[in-house]
Scaffold this motif. Structure first.
Motif, mmCIF file in Angstrom:
data_model
loop_
_atom_site.group_PDB
_atom_site.id
_atom_site.type_symbol
_atom_site.label_atom_id
_atom_site.label_comp_id
_atom_site.label_asym_id
_atom_site.label_seq_id
_atom_site.Cartn_x
_atom_site.Cartn_y
_atom_site.Cartn_z
ATOM 1 N N GLU A 24 0.826 -1.207 0.000
ATOM 2 C CA GLU A 24 0.000 0.000 0.000
ATOM 3 C C GLU A 24 0.859 1.256 0.000
ATOM 4 O O GLU A 24 0.454 2.290 -0.520
ATOM 5 C CB GLU A 24 -0.934 0.007 1.221
ATOM 6 C CG GLU A 24 -2.074 -0.994 1.108
ATOM 7 C CD GLU A 24 -2.964 -0.717 -0.098
ATOM 8 O OE1 GLU A 24 -3.400 0.442 -0.264
ATOM 9 O OE2 GLU A 24 -3.215 -1.660 -0.871
ATOM 10 N N ASP A 25 2.043 1.177 0.586
ATOM 11 C CA ASP A 25 2.972 2.308 0.585
ATOM 12 C C ASP A 25 4.375 1.782 0.839
ATOM 13 O O ASP A 25 4.555 0.670 1.349
ATOM 14 C CB ASP A 25 2.587 3.346 1.646
ATOM 15 C CG ASP A 25 2.684 2.788 3.056
ATOM 16 O OD1 ASP A 25 3.724 3.022 3.694
ATOM 17 O OD2 ASP A 25 1.745 2.110 3.514
ATOM 18 N N CYS A 26 5.376 2.592 0.476
ATOM 19 C CA CYS A 26 6.757 2.161 0.649
ATOM 20 C C CYS A 26 7.685 3.358 0.526
ATOM 21 O O CYS A 26 7.408 4.291 -0.246
ATOM 22 C CB CYS A 26 7.127 1.112 -0.393
ATOM 23 S SG CYS A 26 8.703 0.259 -0.077
ATOM 24 N N ARG A 273 8.218 8.961 0.238
ATOM 25 C CA ARG A 273 7.354 7.792 0.395
ATOM 26 C C ARG A 273 6.245 7.865 -0.643
ATOM 27 O O ARG A 273 5.675 8.925 -0.877
ATOM 28 C CB ARG A 273 6.772 7.736 1.811
ATOM 29 C CG ARG A 273 6.220 6.395 2.199
ATOM 30 C CD ARG A 273 5.980 6.255 3.692
ATOM 31 N NE ARG A 273 5.741 4.866 4.038
ATOM 32 C CZ ARG A 273 6.691 3.992 4.366
ATOM 33 N NH1 ARG A 273 7.954 4.395 4.412
ATOM 34 N NH2 ARG A 273 6.386 2.737 4.655
ATOM 35 N N ARG A 275 2.546 6.152 -2.089
ATOM 36 C CA ARG A 275 1.359 5.465 -1.573
ATOM 37 C C ARG A 275 0.376 5.217 -2.706
ATOM 38 O O ARG A 275 0.260 6.031 -3.628
ATOM 39 C CB ARG A 275 0.680 6.309 -0.484
ATOM 40 C CG ARG A 275 1.563 6.590 0.713
ATOM 41 C CD ARG A 275 0.938 7.610 1.649
ATOM 42 N NE ARG A 275 1.790 7.850 2.811
ATOM 43 C CZ ARG A 275 2.826 8.671 2.823
ATOM 44 N NH1 ARG A 275 3.154 9.360 1.722
ATOM 45 N NH2 ARG A 275 3.539 8.830 3.918
ATOM 46 N N ASP A 278 -1.721 8.065 -4.682
ATOM 47 C CA ASP A 278 -1.017 9.320 -4.891
ATOM 48 C C ASP A 278 -1.165 9.793 -6.334
ATOM 49 O O ASP A 278 -1.087 8.995 -7.275
ATOM 50 C CB ASP A 278 0.484 9.147 -4.595
ATOM 51 C CG ASP A 278 0.817 9.154 -3.109
ATOM 52 O OD1 ASP A 278 -0.081 9.444 -2.310
ATOM 53 O OD2 ASP A 278 1.976 8.867 -2.790
#
Length: 283
Positions: A24-26, A273, A275, A278
């Motif tokens: 979902e995010d990184c 980051r 997501r 975005d």
């Protein structure tokens, strides 16, 4: 800046050549997504790091970073069993899978250049072996393999990484829709193309849109990326994975209708980051 879409999916591939994990995010930095390509399988007889180009059965496995950090990964095998990178059985199981004595190895520093060395029994066969992984039919073009960047002449990846070209790969849904329209009967599952970021493009954007972004920057939140090159496709996109079968027809379409390329390579210019959801803006 022009809005070209949103992040639809984020993928990282903790073990080079294996299917990856959807996030979902990184965190995204100059080395790519955190945890991406941090392990690889090494053929012990050839003393060479392997990929799904040379060991396609790796794609039947998937890998994820072990929760809690520490740098270890977990590998899911085709039978559904899961072993950690620290398991005493992992090398034996992977060797049986690919049919070669192999060991799962963590990333090493660039100073250990011998670890990344390309296997070269003579001056010519290594290049013929590399060309064969693209699985072209008679009359179909190959990428310019005689113009490989200097590090890749003697190494299978850039020393200090398990990446061949850059640390990031971008793909748009517009490209997938375009190719599916050209060959509706083929299986255009986006996972075949192993994107790090799949961009859900804005309505009205059609065709292989990211090919026009090369040399330009994308802004995603606080992150800035530069699209630096096309992504020539090899036989790996035709291979079966856990949820879909092999399909050689897609490679014929890509070579004929997309000038061999699907997606683009990217490099991080400003870390941050990313997501799912975005906005993606083209500078």
């Amino acid at each position: 800046m022009i809005k070209v879409g949103r992040i639809g999916e984020i993928w990282r591939y903790p073990v080079k050549g294996m299917a990856g994990e959807r996030l979902e995010d990184c965190a995204l930095g100059e080395r790519g997504l955190e945890g991406d390509r941090i392990w690889a399988l090494r053929d012990e007889a050839r003393e060479e790091v392997q990929s799904c180009k040379t060991r396609p059965d790796l794609l039947r496995c998937s890998a994820r970073c072990r929760p809690g950090g520490g740098g270890e990964v977990e590998v899911r095998f085709p039978d559904g069993s899961v072993l950690g990178s620290d398991s005493a059985e992992i090398d034996e199981r992977l060797s049986a899978l690919v049919g070669r004595a192999s060991t799962l190895q963590a990333l090493r520093p660039a100073s250990d250049s011998a670890f990344y060395r390309r296997y070269k029994p003579d001056a010519h066969s290594w290049l013929e072996e590399l060309a064969a992984t693209f699985e072209r039919e008679p009359g179909e073009p190959l990428p310019a393999l005689d113009q490989l960047p200097e590090p890749l002449v003697d190494h299978v990846s850039v020393p200090g990484s398990f990446f061949v070209v850059t640390t990031l790969h971008l793909l748009t849904t517009a490209s997938l829709r375009h190719l599916k329209g050209l060959h509706p009967g083929a299986d255009w599952d986006r996972r075949r193309f192993r994107p790090n970021v799949l961009i859900e493009t804005e309505p009205g954007l059609e065709g292989l849109v990211e090919q026009d972004w090369i040399g330009r920057r994308l802004r995603i939140g606080d992150v800035s990326l530069e699209c630096v090159g096309t992504t020539p496709r090899c036989g790996a996109i035709t291979r079966a994975q856990a949820d879909f079968d092999a399909d050689t027809a897609i490679l014929r379409t890509v070579v004929r209708e997309a000038d061999q390329n699907v997606g683009v390579y990217g490099e991080t210019r400003l870390a941050g980051r990313v997501r799912v959801g975005d906005e993606v803006l083209l500078d």
